[in-house]
Design an enzyme around this catalytic site. Structure first.
Site, short mmCIF file in Angstrom:
data_model
loop_
_atom_site.label_atom_id
_atom_site.label_comp_id
_atom_site.label_asym_id
_atom_site.label_seq_id
_atom_site.Cartn_x
_atom_site.Cartn_y
_atom_site.Cartn_z
N ARG A 171 -22.62 64.29 19.64
CA ARG A 171 -23.58 64.05 18.56
C ARG A 171 -22.99 64.48 17.21
NH1 ARG A 171 -29.15 63.88 19.28
NH2 ARG A 171 -29.52 65.40 17.64
N ARG A 175 -14.39 65.11 11.40
CA ARG A 175 -13.82 64.31 10.31
C ARG A 175 -12.58 64.96 9.74
NH1 ARG A 175 -19.10 64.53 7.75
NH2 ARG A 175 -20.31 62.84 8.69
N ARG A 248 -35.80 72.44 27.53
CA ARG A 248 -35.60 73.67 26.77
C ARG A 248 -36.75 73.81 25.80
NH1 ARG A 248 -32.87 77.57 28.53
NH2 ARG A 248 -32.09 78.28 26.50
N ARG A 279 -30.51 79.52 15.09
CA ARG A 279 -30.34 79.19 13.66
C ARG A 279 -31.51 79.72 12.85
NH1 ARG A 279 -30.60 72.60 14.61
NH2 ARG A 279 -32.65 72.58 15.55
N GLU A 299 -34.98 80.51 15.06
CA GLU A 299 -35.23 79.73 16.29
C GLU A 299 -34.62 80.44 17.49
OE1 GLU A 299 -34.13 75.60 16.06
OE2 GLU A 299 -35.09 75.38 14.10
N TYR A 347 -33.29 62.46 24.97
CA TYR A 347 -32.96 63.24 23.77
C TYR A 347 -32.87 62.27 22.58
CZ TYR A 347 -30.22 66.98 21.32
OH TYR A 347 -29.76 67.94 20.47
N ASP A 349 -33.48 60.92 18.74
CA ASP A 349 -33.74 61.28 17.35
C ASP A 349 -34.92 60.44 16.86
OD1 ASP A 349 -31.90 63.30 16.78
OD2 ASP A 349 -30.26 61.85 16.55
P1 FAD Z 1 -43.59 64.08 20.12
O1 FAD Z 1 -43.38 64.29 18.67
O2 FAD Z 1 -43.33 65.22 21.04
O3 FAD Z 1 -45.09 63.57 20.31
C1 FAD Z 1 -45.74 63.55 21.55
C2 FAD Z 1 -47.18 64.01 21.32
O4 FAD Z 1 -47.93 63.84 22.52
C3 FAD Z 1 -47.27 65.50 20.96
O5 FAD Z 1 -47.96 65.66 19.74
C4 FAD Z 1 -48.03 66.10 22.14
O6 FAD Z 1 -48.88 67.17 21.77
C5 FAD Z 1 -48.84 64.91 22.62
N1 FAD Z 1 -49.25 65.01 24.03
C6 FAD Z 1 -48.46 65.33 25.08
N2 FAD Z 1 -49.21 65.35 26.22
C7 FAD Z 1 -50.47 65.02 25.86
C8 FAD Z 1 -51.69 64.90 26.57
N3 FAD Z 1 -51.76 65.12 27.89
N4 FAD Z 1 -52.82 64.56 25.89
C9 FAD Z 1 -52.76 64.35 24.54
N5 FAD Z 1 -51.64 64.48 23.81
C10 FAD Z 1 -50.51 64.81 24.46
N6 FAD Z 1 -34.79 64.05 15.23
C11 FAD Z 1 -34.17 63.63 14.11
O7 FAD Z 1 -34.03 62.42 13.89
N7 FAD Z 1 -33.71 64.53 13.18
C12 FAD Z 1 -33.85 65.88 13.34
O8 FAD Z 1 -33.40 66.66 12.48
C13 FAD Z 1 -34.49 66.35 14.52
N8 FAD Z 1 -34.66 67.68 14.73
C14 FAD Z 1 -35.29 68.10 15.87
C15 FAD Z 1 -35.47 69.48 16.05
C16 FAD Z 1 -36.11 69.95 17.18
C17 FAD Z 1 -36.31 71.44 17.38
C18 FAD Z 1 -36.57 69.01 18.17
C19 FAD Z 1 -37.24 69.51 19.42
C20 FAD Z 1 -36.40 67.65 17.99
C21 FAD Z 1 -35.77 67.18 16.83
N9 FAD Z 1 -35.62 65.81 16.60
C22 FAD Z 1 -34.97 65.38 15.46
C23 FAD Z 1 -36.19 64.80 17.53
C24 FAD Z 1 -37.63 64.37 17.12
O9 FAD Z 1 -38.48 65.49 17.14
C25 FAD Z 1 -38.14 63.32 18.10
O10 FAD Z 1 -37.28 62.22 18.16
C26 FAD Z 1 -39.55 62.76 17.78
O11 FAD Z 1 -40.38 63.70 17.17
C27 FAD Z 1 -40.17 62.28 19.07
O12 FAD Z 1 -41.41 61.67 18.84
P2 FAD Z 1 -42.36 61.41 20.09
O13 FAD Z 1 -43.57 60.72 19.56
O14 FAD Z 1 -41.62 60.77 21.20
O15 FAD Z 1 -42.72 62.87 20.67
N1 UDP Z 2 -23.59 72.62 18.37
C1 UDP Z 2 -22.71 73.67 18.37
N2 UDP Z 2 -22.59 74.43 17.25
C2 UDP Z 2 -23.32 74.19 16.14
C3 UDP Z 2 -24.19 73.09 16.13
C4 UDP Z 2 -24.32 72.32 17.27
O1 UDP Z 2 -22.06 73.93 19.38
O2 UDP Z 2 -23.17 74.93 15.15
C5 UDP Z 2 -23.71 71.81 19.62
C6 UDP Z 2 -24.85 72.32 20.51
O3 UDP Z 2 -24.47 72.11 21.85
C7 UDP Z 2 -25.99 71.39 20.16
C8 UDP Z 2 -25.23 70.07 19.96
O4 UDP Z 2 -24.02 70.46 19.31
O5 UDP Z 2 -26.94 71.30 21.19
C9 UDP Z 2 -25.95 69.04 19.12
O6 UDP Z 2 -26.27 69.62 17.88
P1 UDP Z 2 -27.45 69.10 16.99
O7 UDP Z 2 -27.41 69.82 15.69
O8 UDP Z 2 -27.42 67.63 16.98
O9 UDP Z 2 -28.70 69.61 17.83
P2 UDP Z 2 -30.28 69.48 17.53
O10 UDP Z 2 -30.46 69.28 16.04
O11 UDP Z 2 -30.74 68.33 18.34
O12 UDP Z 2 -30.81 70.79 17.98
#
Ligand code: FAD
Ligand code: UDP
Length: 366
Positions: A171, A175, A248, A279, A299, A347, A349
Site C-alpha cells: 500500500r 520513491r 483489528r 500513531r 491510536e 480492506y 479505502d
Molecule cells: P463503515 O463506515 O464501517 O459503515 C458501516 C456502518 O454500518 C457503520 O456505521 C455501522 O455502525 C453500521 N452497522 C453495522 N452493523 C449494523 C447493524 N446490525 N445495524 C445497523 N447498522 C449497522 N480510507 C481512505 O480512503 N483513507 C483513509 O485515510 C482511511 N483511513 C482509515 C483509518 C481507519 C482507522 C480505518 C479503520 C479505515 C480507514 N479508511 C480509510 C477506510 C474507510 O474507513 C472505509 O473504506 C470506509 O469508511 C468504509 O465504508 P463502509 O460504508 O463500508 O463501512
Molecule cells: N506501515 C509501517 N510503518 C508506517 C506506516 C505503515 O510499517 O509508518 C505499514 C503497516 O503494516 C500498515 C501498512 O503499512 O498496516 C499500511 O499503512 P497505511 O498507512 O496504509 O495503513 P492504514 O492507514 O490503513 O492504517
C-alpha cells in the site's frame, strides 16, 4: 411493503447506495446502530476543529468518476498526507523516499539509494517474497524494515510480519524522488466542513433511523422492504455460525490541549515496538487550523472481540477461506446485497468503497 430498499449502515457504502436509489425514485429507509451517520468517516467538532472520531481519513483516488461523484457533495481542500515517522525520537519522512534514504544512510543520489537497498536485499537472500517481512526487505532493505516497519506493523496487526500478507506493505509507495506525498493519487483532500456534512448531503431527503440495530430485530425489518442492503459484518449477519472472522480494533485516546501546536503535522507514526500507540493524529492540520487550542488522538491497536468496533479485516489466508464460506451462504440468501468493508470483509479505502457501491447501483438500479 413500505420501502423498496432497507439500507443497513449509514457509512459511505450505505449512503451512496441510498442516494442513488432515491435518485431512481425508490423508497429507501436507512438504519444505523450508532448514534450518528457517516460510519467510520464521521467527524465531530471539538473546539472548532473537525475531529475524525473513528480514525484519520484522507480522501485520495485515481478514479476521476469517483472524484467527480464525491465533489458533488463537498468541496475538498488541498491537504496532502505526509506523515512523519518517529523511531525512538529519530524523525523520518514517509512514505519511503529520497528524504527517508538520506536520513537513514546519508545517501544523496537515487543511484546510491538503490544500490544500498539492493545490497541489503541480496544480503537477506530474498528472491521471491512470501510474506510482509520479506516483501518489505525486498522493497526498502533491512534498516528501514527494522526501524520504520517491523515495530509499527506488529503493533498494528498484533502478528509477526512473517505471518502477514505482503499486499499490506505494498500500500505504501517507495520513491526515488524527493516527494513526501503518502499517496500515488491524482486527487486528494479533506472535505471542507468535515465528512459528516458530506454524508449528510448524500442522505438529504432520505429517512434515517439512528441507534437502530438491524440484527436485534431482523425479521421485522425484513418485512418492511423488498430488498436489504447490508453493510455490517457478514459473520454477524449469520450469527457467527461458521466461526468468527478476525478484525483489528482501535482504541482512540483523544485530548484537548491548551496550545496551538502539538506536533506540527496531522500524523506522526511511532514506529518502534516500545511506544504503546501506533500513531498520534493532530486533527487541526487536516484543515490548516488556526484555532488557539489543539485536539490530538493517540491510536492503540488491539485484537477485536465481540462488542468492540471491527475496524480492519485481517485479510490473511485463514480468514480469506472463512470469508469465502460466508460468501457462499450470502449468495443463497434472497433479496439481500452485502456491501462495504464489513459486508465484503475487505480492506477497502473510501474511494474503492464508493466505486463498489456505484457499481452495485448500476447493476441493481440500472
Ligand atoms: P463503515 O463506515 O464501517 O459503515 C458501516 C456502518 O454500518 C457503520 O456505521 C455501522 O455502525 C453500521 N452497522 C453495522 N452493523 C449494523 C447493524 N446490525 N445495524 C445497523 N447498522 C449497522 N480510507 C481512505 O480512503 N483513507 C483513509 O485515510 C482511511 N483511513 C482509515 C483509518 C481507519 C482507522 C480505518 C479503520 C479505515 C480507514 N479508511 C480509510 C477506510 C474507510 O474507513 C472505509 O473504506 C470506509 O469508511 C468504509 O465504508 P463502509 O460504508 O463500508 O463501512
Ligand atoms: N506501515 C509501517 N510503518 C508506517 C506506516 C505503515 O510499517 O509508518 C505499514 C503497516 O503494516 C500498515 C501498512 O503499512 O498496516 C499500511 O499503512 P497505511 O498507512 O496504509 O495503513 P492504514 O492507514 O490503513 O492504517
Amino acid at each position: 411493503m413500505k420501502y423498496d430498499y432497507l439500507v443497513v449502515g449509514a457509512g459511505l457504502y450505505g449512503a451512496v447506495f441510498a442516494h442513488q436509489a432515491k435518485k431512481c425514485g425508490k423508497k429507501v429507509l436507512v438504519i444505523e446502530k450508532r448514534p450518528n451517520i457517516a460510519g467510520n468517516v464521521y467527524t465531530e467538532e471539538i473546539e472548532g476543529i473537525n475531529v475524525h472520531k473513528y480514525g484519520a481519513h484522507i480522501f485520495h483516488t485515481n478514479d476521476k468518476s469517483v472524484w467527480d461523484y464525491v465533489t458533488q457533495f463537498a468541496e475538498f481542500n488541498r491537504f496532502t498526507n505526509s506523515p512523519v515517522a518517529n523511531y525512538h525520537g529519530e524523525l523520518y519522512s514517509l512514505p519511503f523516499n529520497m528524504y527517508t534514504f538520506n536520513k537513514m544512510w546519508g545517501v544523496v543520489t537515487p543511484e546510491e539509494a538503490e544500490a544500498e537497498i539492493r545490497k541489503q536485499k541480496e544480503k537477506a537472500g530474498i528472491t521471491d517474497p512470501k510474506n510482509l517481512e520479506e516483501q518489505a526487505i525486498s522493497l526498502v532493505g533491512k534498516d528501514i524494515y527494522e526501524k520504520l516497519i517491523k515495530g509499527y506493523t506488529e503493533k498494528q496487526w498484533g502478528r509477526p510480519c512473517t505471518e502477514l500478507p505482503s499486499f499490506i506493505i505494498k500500500r505504501l509507495p517507495v520513491r526515488f524522488t524527493f516527494d513526501n506525498n503518502y499517496f500515488n493519487a491524482l486527487y486528494q483532500g479533506i472535505p471542507i466542513g468535515g465528512y459528516t456534512k458530506m454524508v449528510e448531503k448524500m442522505l438529504d431527503g432520505i429517512e434515517v433511523r439512528l441507534n437502530t440495530d438491524y440484527l436485534a430485530n431482523k425479521s421485522e425489518y425484513d418485512k418492511s422492504a423488498k430488498k436489504v442492503v447490508y453493510t455490517g459484518p457478514i459473520d454477524a449477519y449469520f450469527e457467527f455460525k461458521l466461526g468468527t472472522l478476525e478484525y483489528r480494533s482501535v482504541r482512540f485516546e483523544t485530548e484537548v490541549l491548551d496550545k496551538p501546536n502539538f506536533q506540527g503535522n496531522a500524523a506522526v507514526n511511532y514506529t518502534d515496538r516500545e511506544t504503546p500507540w501506533t500513531r498520534i493524529i493532530e486533527h487541526k492540520w487536516f484543515e490548516f487550523g488556526t484555532q488557539p487550542k489543539t485536539v490530538i488522538s493517540r491510536e492503540f491497536s488491539s485484537e477485536w472481540k465481540r462488542g468492540d468496533e471491527p475496524y480492519y479485516p485481517v485479510n490473511d489466508e485463514k480468514n480469506g477461506e472463512l470469508y469465502r464460506e460466508y460468501k457462499n451462504l450470502a449468495e443463497n440468501e434472497k433479496n439481500i446485497i452485502f456491501g462495504g468493508r464489513l459486508g465484503e470483509y475487505k480492506y477497502y479505502d473510501m474511494d474503492a468503497v464508493i466505486a463498489s457501491a456505484l457499481d452495485m447501483c448500476n447493476r441493481e438500479l440500472g
